[in-house]
Design a protein around this motif. Structure first.
Motif: not given
Length: 397
Positions: A62-68, A321-328
């Motif tokens: 989920f937190l990977s920069p390569d998340f698709t 959709a965003t890295a911030a949302q996945r972190r949340r």
């Protein structure tokens, strides 16, 4: 007609991260019991290790920069949003099959394995979920349903667009006999199993031996991946406090013939007490053995050390959709797991007079005695998302 749909299982394999490898041709649940020296504490450790490693793996994804992208279930998406494919309909009811009395079979006899019905459908075929299955479900008692709904409530605050499993559909798959077959193939499998064997599976937790030494599940924890999230448990090790409400009265019909106190473990002469030595993994092993003894081949997708109830699935990326949302999202799961470990795991059974005035907050119970309130649910049909129909619901205690 819409294009052929792909099940999430194709892209989201449930790996066994315990390190135990079943032996070909043997009961697949024996391998873990043997690897753990038949020790409940070691069995619990392997279940806990599997879910901890999987959560760490999924958190990294989920937190990977390569998340698709998330793995969206295309069947559920069409059922929940008919505008996507108007011709897609809910599956037709599974046909009722007359289950004949079990016939005497030689030990080890098997019913021919039915090939899964895959491949192109006729151009005029109606679009629907055709993945028929046959399983044995454990249904959560009311206090576990209450806990599951509270966890859903907390998680939805972080992801309001997720699909949540309705409480009345919640279940834990204890044994999967066949999956992704045609209705006719499942009907044939059910007929081959026979009425007596179906009842033996459904009522297994109500037998005197299992009531004296029931399988307990404890330490609820949120497990998740890119397609869904669940409330998972581990088998009790003998050290966790009893927490469930007492079984409903009156007791089962054969109590008067049972000389053992309810809940007392079965002991061999001269052996010291070993609480919880009959674990949920032993229970899975024994159901598998009963099905095989009835003369059918058990074709499960996986036998990983997991005991989980699906809580929900993703229907889109609006919350991720965003890295911030996945972190949340992953932080919300971690927060719920801290709450479970800190406030639910250690809850013991309430005293006879009920909760004390010093503890006015709502009390959630994290123990699940398999078979309490409901026996096993022998289920057939399109079972994803809690669907299908019950062949027989066993006696609870």
């Amino acid at each position: 007609m819409g294009s052929a749909l792909e099940s999430t299982d194709v892209r989201n394999k449930l790996e066994d991260l315990s390190g135990v490898v079943p032996k070909p041709g043997e009961n697949p649940y024996d391998a873990l019991i043997e690897a753990c020296d038949d020790d409940p504490a070691k069995i619990q450790e392997l279940y806990a290790a599997h879910r901890a490693r999987r959560n760490a793996q999924q958190r990294a994804r989920f937190l990977s920069p390569d998340f698709t992208e998330l793995i969206i279930d295309p069947y559920l998406l069409r059922l929940e949003n008919p505008a996507i494919e108007p011709g897609f309909v809910r599956p037709t009811p599974f046909p009722r099959t007359r289950v004949p009395p079990s016939r005497t079979r030689s030990r080890g006899a098997t019913h021919p394995r039915y090939p899964a019905a895959r491949g192109p459908q006729p151009a005029n075929a109606r679009q629907e979920d055709r993945r028929h299955c046959m399983t044995v479900w454990a249904r959560p008692p009311n206090h576990v349903l209450e806990l599951a709904e509270e966890v859903q409530r907390r998680l939805r605050a972080a992801a309001p667009h997720v699909w949540l499993m309705p409480a009345y559909r919640m279940h834990m798959t204890t044994l999967e006999l066949a999956f992704s077959r045609t209705a006719a193939e499942i009907s044939a499998l059910l007929a081959a199993l026979g009425r007596d064997a179906v009842r033996a599976l459904a009522d297994y937790t109500a037998t005197p031996a299992r009531r004296r030494a029931p399988a307990r599940l404890v330490r609820p924890f949120v497990s998740y991946d890119l397609s869904a999230f669940a409330l998972s448990f581990v088998p009790a090790s003998g050290h966790e406090p009893r927490a469930s409400p007492p079984p409903a009265q009156p007791g089962p019909l054969d109590d008067e013939h049972d000389d053992h106190h309810e809940g007392e473990p079965i002991q061999e002469p001269g052996q010291p007490p070993r609480p919880d030595r009959y674990t949920y993994h032993h229970l899975r092993r024994d159901l598998w053995a009963r099905a095989r003894a009835a003369g059918v081949a058990v074709d499960s997708r996986y036998v990983v050390p997991s005991a989980h109830v699906t809580l929900g699935r993703y229907l889109g990326d609006a919350d991720h959709a965003t890295a911030a949302q996945r972190r949340r999202w992953v932080d919300a799961i971690d927060e719920v797991n801290r709450w479970l470990e800190g406030e639910v795991w250690a809850v013991a059974a309430a005293p006879p007079g009920g909760a004390s005035p010093a503890a006015p907050r709502r009390r959630f119970v994290g123990e699940w005695i398999v078979g309490q309130e409901k026996g096993f649910d022998v289920r057939v049909g399109t079972l994803w998302y809690g669907g299908g129909r019950t062949v027989l619901l066993g006696e609870g205690f």
